[in-house]
Write a protein that holds these residues in place. Structure first.
Motif, PDB file in Angstrom:
ATOM      1  N   ASP A 153      62.027  95.830  67.258  1.00  0.00           N
ATOM      2  CA  ASP A 153      62.898  96.989  67.405  1.00  0.00           C
ATOM      3  C   ASP A 153      62.094  98.105  68.046  1.00  0.00           C
ATOM      4  N   LEU A 339      61.645  92.326  77.539  1.00  0.00           N
ATOM      5  CA  LEU A 339      61.645  93.765  77.814  1.00  0.00           C
ATOM      6  C   LEU A 339      60.711  94.114  78.960  1.00  0.00           C
ATOM      7  N   ILE A 358      66.167  99.517  71.235  1.00  0.00           N
ATOM      8  CA  ILE A 358      65.902  98.084  71.283  1.00  0.00           C
ATOM      9  C   ILE A 358      66.158  97.501  69.905  1.00  0.00           C
ATOM     10  N   ASN A 367      70.230  95.661  73.394  1.00  0.00           N
ATOM     11  CA  ASN A 367      69.477  96.828  73.827  1.00  0.00           C
ATOM     12  C   ASN A 367      70.353  97.789  74.623  1.00  0.00           C
TER      13      ASN A 367
END
Length: 441
Positions: A153, A339, A358, A367
């Motif tokens: 996260d 990412l 995220i 996201n």
């Protein structure tokens, strides 16, 4: 009949008095869900209630706060869902409020001290602060991927040329927290180099319970502690004195948006002020708030410097969450380096990320990115379309419908700084109607 010892009776009485009572009513008001919270007073209890509402994703349309200056307090909130309708899952909202308010204390103002933990659900938290620049988030995620740090996260805000981010990571191979001291120091060193922020640029904390960190609150704290952001404010904030009652009166007039009430109450709480009375209301996309406050020692604001600090902190808190740019939602099966890849595509197409959220749930990445061009201007629609084609039309989309009733794209420029209230204009009306809790007019 079961008999209780007098001490047990007293303990049960105290427990009952200190247990918050929450009522969620979907029947009384035709346009909103009514939430009432009654509780014994403690510092931060208002923030707990507002945070629970924010976490549930509801929008606070109006309400008021009243207390007897130190023993009990009562909150009344009129809330809707994102589309301006009554809350459908009232029982779930009630459960969340009761769970949040039954906690013994607020989450810590900073995360717990670093401690190695192999407990299930443990995470390593990275706190990042530095000067913002195009492509920075892409570089951060590339470094973490290179160091085999899986991102679970994350949340990042930019404001006034500065960036703050919280990133929860685990080892990509084992899924365990990254708690080896040598590896932690290597991660921090690489990230500090990217952030160009010196010793304060990156900090690592190992947490046994990641849920103990309120990410929004911590981001506010990091940017307040950083204190280097420079940006003109679009919100009107004033602080006045009400000497005869020993209060300072904080008034806020600005465009409404999700979590606005949380940002204001969070800032006042972290500045160690207590809200004794208050009202908040919305009119279209405009919000008006008024709070009667004192310091924790019971005294009002006492100097011009203190007044300026409160105004500046509130304006920064209101403005820094105002997301600039096109909102892109990415929903895709998670994979290593996802990412780093997505943000590299943004960078290669001259898009700059101003805000990021995220979330990883199971094997899915969910996201949200707000993007502008590299100069901070609105992104070219053709560029956005090219990025969507590159990442995948089934996975990435432009969200044009979120918060349609609260966050219009045009706004009302004519309002500007107007709308600051006269002393007591809202609270006096509110206190007159304390007996009309069930009214939604």
């Amino acid at each position: 009949m079961e008999r209780y010892h007098p001490s047990e009776v007293y303990e049960l009485f105290v427990r009952h008095m200190n247990t918050p009572r929450v009522v969620v009513d979907n029947g009384d008001c035709p346009t909103a869900t009514l939430v009432q919270v009654h509780s014994a007073w403690k510092h931060g209890v208002l923030l707990e209630a507002v945070a629970a509402l924010s976490d549930h994703g509801v929008c606070v349309r109006k309400g008021y706060i009243s207390s007897d200056d130190g023993r009990w307090f009562m909150d009344v909130f009129h809330v809707t869902d994102a589309a301006g309708r009554k809350v459908a899952d009232a029982d779930a909202l009630l459960a969340r409020l009761e769970s949040s308010l039954s906690a013994d204390a607020l989450p810590p103002r900073t995360p717990p001290a670093a401690a190695a933990s192999a407990a299930a659900g443990a995470h390593t938290l990275l706190e990042l602060v530095g000067a913002d620049r195009p492509g920075l988030l892409s570089e951060v995620f590339a470094v973490l991927h290179d160091l085999r740090c899986g991102i679970v996260d994350a949340r990042a805000w930019t404001h006034g040329g500065r960036v703050a981010a919280l990133v929860f990571v685990r080892d990509e191979e084992t899924g365990a927290p990254i708690d080896d001291l040598a590896r932690v120091r290597r991660v921090e060193s690489r990230l500090r180099h990217v952030l160009r922020g010196g010793a304060r640029g990156a900090r690592t904390v190992v947490l046994a319970d990641a849920a103990a960190v309120n990410m929004d609150r911590r981001l506010h704290q990091l940017l307040d502690e950083d204190g280097k952001a420079e940006a003109p404010s679009t919100s009107a904030v004033a602080v006045q004195d009400w000497g005869e009652r020993g209060y300072s009166v904080v008034t806020v007039s600005c465009r409404d948006r999700p979590k606005l009430l949380f940002d204001v109450v969070c800032t006042l709480t972290d500045l160690d002020y207590v809200v004794y009375h208050g009202t908040f209301d919305t009119d279209g996309d405009h919000a008006q708030q008024e709070f009667y406050i004192r310091r924790l020692d019971g005294r009002p604001i006492s100097s011009a410097a203190e007044r300026r600090r409160v105004i500046q902190c509130l304006q920064a808190a209101i403005d820094r969450r105002a997301s600039e740019g096109v909102r892109l939602e990415l929903r895709i099966t998670d994979r290593r380096g996802l990412l780093a890849y997505v943000t590299r595509v943004f960078r290669e197409n001259s898009l700059s990320v101003t805000h990021a959220e995220i979330n990883t749930r199971g094997d899915m990445a969910m996201n949200v990115f707000h993007v502008t061009d590299a100069a901070g201007r609105p992104a070219d629609p053709k560029t956005i379309d090219d990025v969507i084609q590159k990442i995948g039309t089934e996975s990435l989309r432009v969200d044009e419908e979120r918060w349609p009733r609260l966050c219009s794209t045009e706004g009302d420029a004519s309002r500007g700084g107007a709308g600051i209230f006269s002393l007591g204009s809202l609270v006096k009306k509110n206190l007159v109607s304390l007996g009309l809790i069930r009214s939604c007019s």
